[in-house]
Write a protein that holds these residues in place. Sequence first.
Motif, short mmCIF file in Angstrom:
data_model
loop_
_atom_site.label_atom_id
_atom_site.label_comp_id
_atom_site.label_asym_id
_atom_site.label_seq_id
_atom_site.Cartn_x
_atom_site.Cartn_y
_atom_site.Cartn_z
N VAL A 120 33.71 -36.17 -47.71
CA VAL A 120 33.52 -37.50 -48.29
C VAL A 120 34.59 -38.45 -47.78
O VAL A 120 35.60 -38.02 -47.23
N THR A 121 34.35 -39.74 -47.99
CA THR A 121 35.35 -40.74 -47.60
C THR A 121 36.37 -40.92 -48.73
O THR A 121 36.13 -40.49 -49.87
N ARG A 122 37.46 -41.60 -48.41
CA ARG A 122 38.47 -41.87 -49.43
C ARG A 122 37.87 -42.74 -50.54
O ARG A 122 38.15 -42.51 -51.72
N ASP A 123 37.05 -43.71 -50.17
CA ASP A 123 36.44 -44.58 -51.17
C ASP A 123 35.56 -43.79 -52.15
O ASP A 123 35.57 -44.04 -53.35
N ASP A 145 35.52 -31.76 -62.14
CA ASP A 145 34.71 -32.90 -62.57
C ASP A 145 34.39 -33.82 -61.39
O ASP A 145 33.27 -34.34 -61.30
N ILE A 146 35.37 -34.02 -60.52
CA ILE A 146 35.15 -34.85 -59.33
C ILE A 146 34.10 -34.22 -58.43
O ILE A 146 33.20 -34.90 -57.93
N ALA A 147 34.20 -32.91 -58.25
CA ALA A 147 33.23 -32.19 -57.41
C ALA A 147 31.82 -32.34 -57.98
O ALA A 147 30.86 -32.59 -57.24
N ALA A 148 31.70 -32.19 -59.28
CA ALA A 148 30.39 -32.33 -59.92
C ALA A 148 29.84 -33.75 -59.73
O ALA A 148 28.65 -33.93 -59.45
N GLU A 149 30.69 -34.74 -59.88
CA GLU A 149 30.27 -36.15 -59.68
C GLU A 149 29.79 -36.39 -58.26
O GLU A 149 28.84 -37.12 -58.03
N LEU A 150 30.46 -35.76 -57.30
CA LEU A 150 30.10 -35.93 -55.90
C LEU A 150 28.95 -35.03 -55.47
O LEU A 150 28.44 -35.13 -54.35
#
Length: 60
Positions: free
Chosen positions: A33-36, A51-56
């Motif tokens: 993924v990108t930084r943004d 949680d971040i992984a799930a969101e992505l």
Amino acid sequence: MAGLKDKRGFIDKDRLDLSERKAVEFWMKRWGVTRDQLVTAHRKVGLMTKDIAAELGKKR
């Protein structure tokens, strides 16, 4: 605590600190993924990598 090793010590695998360049680069590369995208997910769900992984839509 287990973590990712860098020159200064260990990077926390459970929490993402956006001020840690090496950690941000690691997760960007790991998830493709990108930084943004990473920053947007971090702001939306918090600092826990699971949680971040799930969101992505990525596997931690």
